[in-house]
Each structure stands twice: as C-alpha cells, then as structure tokens.
Design a protein around this motif. Structure first.
Motif, PDB file in Angstrom:
ATOM      1  N   MET A 203       0.815  -1.201   0.000  1.00 53.54           N
ATOM      2  CA  MET A 203       0.000   0.000   0.000  1.00 53.54           C
ATOM      3  C   MET A 203       0.850   1.252   0.000  1.00 53.54           C
ATOM      4  SD  MET A 203      -2.951  -0.490  -0.472  1.00 53.54           S
ATOM      5  CE  MET A 203      -3.629  -2.092  -0.815  1.00 53.54           C
ATOM      6  N   GLY A 204       0.345   2.248  -0.680  1.00 52.72           N
ATOM      7  CA  GLY A 204       1.086   3.481  -0.865  1.00 52.72           C
ATOM      8  C   GLY A 204       1.539   4.139   0.416  1.00 52.72           C
ATOM      9  N   CYS A 205       0.715   4.081   1.436  1.00 52.54           N
ATOM     10  CA  CYS A 205       1.026   4.821   2.649  1.00 52.54           C
ATOM     11  C   CYS A 205       2.305   4.335   3.320  1.00 52.54           C
ATOM     12  CB  CYS A 205      -0.121   4.722   3.643  1.00 52.54           C
ATOM     13  SG  CYS A 205      -1.512   5.700   3.154  1.00 52.54           S
ATOM     14  N   SER A 210       4.375   9.736   7.153  1.00 55.00           N
ATOM     15  CA  SER A 210       3.457   9.525   8.272  1.00 55.00           C
ATOM     16  C   SER A 210       3.166   8.042   8.458  1.00 55.00           C
ATOM     17  CB  SER A 210       2.175  10.315   8.072  1.00 55.00           C
ATOM     18  OG  SER A 210       1.827  10.402   6.727  1.00 55.00           O
ATOM     19  N   CYS A 214       0.460   5.832  10.399  1.00 55.05           N
ATOM     20  CA  CYS A 214      -0.290   4.822   9.665  1.00 55.05           C
ATOM     21  C   CYS A 214      -0.079   3.480  10.352  1.00 55.05           C
ATOM     22  CB  CYS A 214       0.254   4.716   8.256  1.00 55.05           C
ATOM     23  SG  CYS A 214      -0.942   4.942   6.987  1.00 55.05           S
TER      24      CYS A 214
END
Lengths: 230, 200
Positions: A203-205, A210, A214
C-alpha cells in the motif's frame, strides 16, 4: 553503494510510482495526456531535487522533533517557486495542471525522500537520489500517459496517430480508465519482477513519512488478522 | 433565499456525487487505498476527513480573503494553507485528547495522517479557485468530505468481497484493488447530469 547505483535505483528497482506506489494522486489525475505528464514530472523532479538538497544540507541544523513541519515549509517554498516560474513561462501547462501543481507539496514521494533519504545522507548523494527518483516518476507518468492517450484519444503528444483515432476507447482518458491502467501497469511490473507482491509494500502509505502513524492502523489490522487465524 | 438554498444544494450534490473527490478528481487516493480494508476504519477515516475539511475551510477562507488578498500575497497561498492545516490538525488532536478522550480514541489516530492528505489541501484551494463565498465554501467542503466517506465505505464493502476472490498472481494485492476501484468509479458516472436534472 556506488554513486551510479544510487542514481539508477530510483528509475527501475525502486521506481517511486510502479514499485513503491507513492504519489498516486497526480499519477492518476494528470496522465490523460503525455504533455501534461511530462510537465508534472519535470516540475516534481525540480522540487524534489531542490528539497532533497536543502534538507540534506540542513540535516544537522533542523531539530529532530520539528523536522516534518520544517520539511513541509521547505518543500512548500520550492513548490511556490516552481508554480510562479511555470505561470510565467509555460502558462498553458500551468493551466492544465491546475491544482495538482500546488499539491506537489503533499506528494508522498517528496516528503518521503526527505524523511527517508536526504535527512540521513550527504548533499551529493541526496541530489543523485532525487534525480533518480524524479526521472523514475517522470518515466512512469510518461508510460502511463502514453497508454491512456494513444488508446483513449488516438493521439500521442497531441499528434494524430493513423487508425488509432477510429478505435479509441474514450473511457481510458476518464477517471475509471486511470485506475484501470494503473492497476494493469502494476500487475505487469509484478509479472516482470517475478510475482513477489508480498515483498513489496502493498500500500502506498507505507513509504509515506506519516507511515509510523499509519503504522498504528496497520498494526491494529494485523492484530485483527492474527486473531482471525487463531 | 430559495435561490441560495438551490445553489447550495447544487454545490453539495456536485461535490458529493458528480465530482466526487476520490473517484473523479483523484484527490486523497492514499487513504482511499490504504485505510479501506476494514469498514470501521474506513468510516472512522471518513468522519475525521469531514471534520478536518470543514475546519480547514473555516480557517483558510478568511485567511485568503482578509489576509493574503488584502496584502496582495496570493502567491503565498500554498505555503500558508499547508501550515495552517498542519497546525490546526495538531491543535485539534491536543484538544480532543484533553477534553474528549472518547472521540479521540475513535478519530484521533486518523488525524495526523490527514495533514498530508491532498484532498484537504485540495478542497481549500479549490474553494478559492472557484470563487465561492464563505457559506458556499463550507457546504462544498462538507460535501467533499461526505463524498470521501461515501467512496471509502462503498469501497470497503467491495474490498471485503475481494479478499475471497482469487485473481491471477500478478494482480494480487494492489493491482486488483485498483481495477475494482475503476469499476466503482465507473458507477459514479451514473451521477453525471443528475444535478442539472433536479432543478430543470
């Protein structure tokens, strides 16, 4: 790691868009035409290069606790400069990129490289890293916008392509086409790199600065999964 | 009065359905893909986004018109807005933690993430670009937040079905998620023109 490798890793092995899956918003939004995509790529590369060098040069000055706000101010400053330059010299491109030019500020790639690389490495290394990542970003945008423009509108860089115009799939230039082409491209990259989706951050996050915040969510969902298994 | 209500309704419907921030404007994709695995998390994130968007608009609109425009510093918008949003989010988190621990427990973890959410900065800048007044801006940003919540909740439902699907190996994980997002986005095309239809 050699200087060359340092530069090249961003282009293929750690391509920010296709492998690390960062900066998805502009990738999806402005890849409707090749010229827009190249403009966005160059603008983001310029900001990335400046911010990486500045963050790296200031890495011993910026206190650890307030580093993220400091990075954001630096990046926002450079974005404003790029915005003003583009407004003055390429007004058409400025108009068509619109809000996404300002939104380079919150592009995960730039903040992510500042946090993960530039804050720990020297100025030259950071500049090379930024160039590599910037070119990788531009390349990915270029590939994706080429697919969408050729098959969606039957043109390439605004040039008519014989026959392609007769069979164009309009939906590809619209919002659903963006998601679809991006999904297929990542699948292709997975296929070429030998189907190792688990090893990648899926996933991109995950690559975002942050991510530690996350992480709270991710950890929680991992616990849930473990509970389910038990 | 009727006229105003009408235009506010149009703005609301436009930003919730027709120009959905996630599915047709491509803002806030990171949380859309990252936090939509579970329905309760998706809803929590959505609620936090509505809250922050409304707050950010309430803070940035006066700044634009009473500070930046007055001193002719429109070019400082990006820097000022992102700083205001970042400071605001921190402040809200501190206040919630102190006075409303229950709310903080449910929304708190999502708040810091929202600082770098491009949908929040996007909605504040869009409101200025579209020349909306204060009330219109508030309605449009709440609409954008509601649209985000709607997209998150819908997509969380799709993803829970996706977990049981068996896609080709290369498509596992993110690619199949993106392809199903494409189909969800396609369904939102059905709303195009709905706003023109309502008021003739």
């Amino acid at each position: 790691m050699g200087k060359l490798q340092n530069f090249l890793k961003g282009i293929i092995k750690e391509n920010p868009v296709l492998v690390l899956v960062l900066g998805t918003c502009p990738t999806l939004a402005i890849t409707t035409s090749v010229l827009n995509a190249l403009g966005m790529g160059v603008a983001a590369t310029a900001v990335l290069l400046c911010s990486n060098m500045a963050v790296s040069a200031l890495r011993n000055v910026i206190p650890d606790k307030v580093r993220i706000p400091c990075y954001i101010v630096l990046i926002a400053g450079f974005v404003t400069m790029v915005e003003m330059l583009m407004h003055a010299f390429v007004p058409d491109l400025y108009e068509s990129l619109g809000i996404f030019l300002s939104l380079i500020v919150v592009n995960c790639i730039i903040l992510g490289r500042a946090e993960m690389y530039a804050s720990k490495n020297g100025v030259v290394d950071s500049a090379l890293d930024a160039l590599g990542m910037g070119i990788g970003f531009t390349l990915a945008l270029f590939i994706m916008s080429s697919i969408r423009e050729i098959f969606g509108a039957g043109t390439w860089c605004g040039l008519e392509i014989p026959f392609a115009g007769d069979y164009s799939v309009m939906i590809l230039t619209m919002a659903p086409g963006g998601f679809f082409v991006f999904g297929c491209l990542i699948a292709l990259v997975n296929k070429l790199t030998g189907n190792k989706p688990d090893k990648k951050k899926n996933m991109g996050c995950a690559g975002c600065p942050s991510a530690s915040l996350c992480g709270k969510i991710e950890c929680k969902s991992k616990e849930d999964v473990n509970d389910g298994n038990a | 009065m009727m006229e105003m209500l009408k235009s506010l309704t149009v703005i609301l419907l436009t930003s919730v359905l027709v120009n959905n921030y996630v599915l047709s404007r491509f803002l806030g994709i990171c949380p859309f893909l990252g936090v939509s695995k579970k329905l309760n998390q998706a809803a929590g994130m959505g609620a936090a986004v509505i809250f922050v968007m409304a707050l950010a608009t309430a803070a940035t609109w006066p700044i634009q018109y009473f500070l930046l425009d007055k001193f002719n510093m429109g070019y400082m918008r990006t820097i000022v807005f992102i700083l205001v949003i970042a400071a605001l989010v921190q402040l809200v988190e501190i206040i919630l933690k102190k006075y409303m621990p229950a709310l903080h427990a449910s929304l708190g973890i999502y708040l810091p993430l929202i600082t770098t959410n491009c949908a929040v900065l996007g909605v504040t800048i869009n409101n200025i670009n579209d020349g909306y007044g204060f009330l219109e801006s508030m309605v449009s940003s709440i609409g954008a937040g509601l649209g985000f919540l709607l997209a998150m909740v819908l997509f969380a439902g799709v993803r829970s079905r996706l977990e049981e699907a068996n896609p080709p190996k290369s498509f596992e994980g993110l690619p199949i998620t993106l392809v199903s997002a494409a189909i969800v986005a396609l369904s939102f095309f059905g709303f195009a023109g709905i706003v023109d239809g309502i008021f003739g």
